[in-house]
Scaffold this motif. Structure first.
Motif, PDB file in Angstrom:
ATOM      1  N   CYS A  69       0.730  17.047  75.658  1.00 23.27           N
ATOM      2  CA  CYS A  69       0.076  16.570  76.875  1.00 23.27           C
ATOM      3  C   CYS A  69      -0.483  17.776  77.622  1.00 23.27           C
ATOM      4  N   PHE A  70      -1.804  17.799  77.805  1.00 22.27           N
ATOM      5  CA  PHE A  70      -2.465  18.870  78.538  1.00 22.27           C
ATOM      6  C   PHE A  70      -2.826  18.392  79.937  1.00 22.27           C
ATOM      7  N   GLU A  82       2.151  17.697  90.668  1.00 26.57           N
ATOM      8  CA  GLU A  82       2.727  16.349  90.658  1.00 26.57           C
ATOM      9  C   GLU A  82       2.616  15.719  89.274  1.00 26.57           C
ATOM     10  N   ILE A  83       1.446  15.854  88.663  1.00 27.94           N
ATOM     11  CA  ILE A  83       1.222  15.233  87.355  1.00 27.94           C
ATOM     12  C   ILE A  83       2.083  15.897  86.288  1.00 27.94           C
ATOM     13  N   THR A  84       2.169  17.214  86.338  1.00 34.68           N
ATOM     14  CA  THR A  84       3.011  17.938  85.378  1.00 34.68           C
ATOM     15  C   THR A  84       4.448  17.456  85.456  1.00 34.68           C
ATOM     16  N   SER A  85       4.954  17.340  86.667  1.00 36.83           N
ATOM     17  CA  SER A  85       6.333  16.891  86.865  1.00 36.83           C
ATOM     18  C   SER A  85       6.532  15.459  86.388  1.00 36.83           C
ATOM     19  N   LEU A  86       5.599  14.563  86.740  1.00 34.77           N
ATOM     20  CA  LEU A  86       5.707  13.160  86.349  1.00 34.77           C
ATOM     21  C   LEU A  86       5.635  12.986  84.831  1.00 34.77           C
ATOM     22  N   LYS A  93       6.766  15.157  75.286  1.00 31.78           N
ATOM     23  CA  LYS A  93       7.445  16.086  74.381  1.00 31.78           C
ATOM     24  C   LYS A  93       7.113  17.539  74.693  1.00 31.78           C
ATOM     25  N   HIS A  94       5.836  17.822  74.937  1.00 37.00           N
ATOM     26  CA  HIS A  94       5.410  19.208  75.199  1.00 37.00           C
ATOM     27  C   HIS A  94       4.245  19.180  76.173  1.00 37.00           C
ATOM     28  N   VAL A  95       4.444  19.775  77.326  1.00 41.16           N
ATOM     29  CA  VAL A  95       3.438  19.753  78.398  1.00 41.16           C
ATOM     30  C   VAL A  95       2.829  21.141  78.561  1.00 41.16           C
ATOM     31  N   VAL A  96       1.499  21.191  78.502  1.00 39.36           N
ATOM     32  CA  VAL A  96       0.767  22.447  78.677  1.00 39.36           C
ATOM     33  C   VAL A  96      -0.141  22.277  79.890  1.00 39.36           C
ATOM     34  N   ASP A 114       5.948  23.135  79.800  1.00 36.63           N
ATOM     35  CA  ASP A 114       6.553  23.940  78.748  1.00 36.63           C
ATOM     36  C   ASP A 114       5.754  25.229  78.542  1.00 36.63           C
ATOM     37  N   GLU A 115       4.470  25.156  78.799  1.00 38.01           N
ATOM     38  CA  GLU A 115       3.586  26.323  78.710  1.00 38.01           C
ATOM     39  C   GLU A 115       2.531  26.219  79.801  1.00 38.01           C
ATOM     40  N   VAL A 116       1.982  27.364  80.197  1.00 37.42           N
ATOM     41  CA  VAL A 116       0.820  27.377  81.089  1.00 37.42           C
ATOM     42  C   VAL A 116      -0.260  28.242  80.464  1.00 37.42           C
TER      43      VAL A 116
END
Length: 217
Positions: A69-70, A82-86, A93-96, A114-116
């Protein structure tokens, strides 16, 4: 092939969607501005319109089903946070997430990312390295200490083999490729003879490569 969700369709989100789709991934994109979505219909598996700061909108996407998820929102940090947290709370599974500043990156990492990534900073740094040195054709940072450089060979190396030049012993770097026009020789043999128009792909500690560059006339 991976399943990818891209939230936010600015310039970066658009390019990411197209590149991901062209590499065979299944891509869903969503933005709250309907005007940003039509040109991606031929690339994305699904195109949605909605405000992802709304938990119900995110829940309807089934974020836990995506491999990646980007969050590509750069203009409104509060929304990005907010969106990253939600997204993470809903089982991603993996948020960038995209960051514009170091302080943003710290908050994003603390709140579900998980990454920026810093597209503007990374491009600026790459251009600065490339154009500050006369002998650098391209550059890629692997980590804080290690980098890959595309450089011209030293005059003393031309007509000599990689083994004869003893690059590893003298500069503590490795030649892992040779670019000859559009052709790339990967992992060249030690008896490869270097030519004036060759581009060497070298990897090692950035400080060691900088020392080499300083010696090229």
């Amino acid at each position: 092939m991976k399943s990818v969700l891209i939230i936010g369709l600015g310039r970066f989100g658009h390019h990411l969607c197209i590149d991901m789709a062209n590499r065979g991934n299944e891509v869903m994109v969503i933005d709250k501005d309907e005007k940003k979505t039509p040109d991606l219909l031929e690339y994305a598996t699904a195109v949605r319109v909605g405000d992802c700061t709304n938990e119900e909108v995110l829940r309807s996407l089934g974020v836990g089903n995506f491999d990646l998820c980007f969050v590509c929102i750069g203009s409104n940090f509060q929304s990005s946070l907010e969106i990253t947290s939600l997204v993470k709370e809903l089982g991603a599974k993996h948020v960038v997430s995209k960051a514009n500043r170091d302080i943003h990156a710290k908050f994003l990492l603390r709140n579900g990312a998980d990454e920026v990534f810093y597209p503007d900073r990374d491009i600026a740094e790459r251009l600065a390295v490339k154009y500050s040195a006369n002998h650098v054709f391209d550059y890629f940072e692997l980590s804080k200490d290690y980098s890959i450089f595309e450089i011209q060979p030293k005059a003393a190396w031309i007509g000599r083999t990689i083994e004869e030049a003893d690059i590893r012993a003298n500069y503590h770097i490795n030649v892992f490729g040779i670019k000859k026009n559009t052709e790339v020789v990967v992992l060249p043999r030690a008896d490869y003879v270097m030519h004036e128009k060759d581009h060497l792909l070298v990897v090692g500690l950035t400080k060691d490569i900088d020392r080499l560059l300083a010696s090229i006339k």
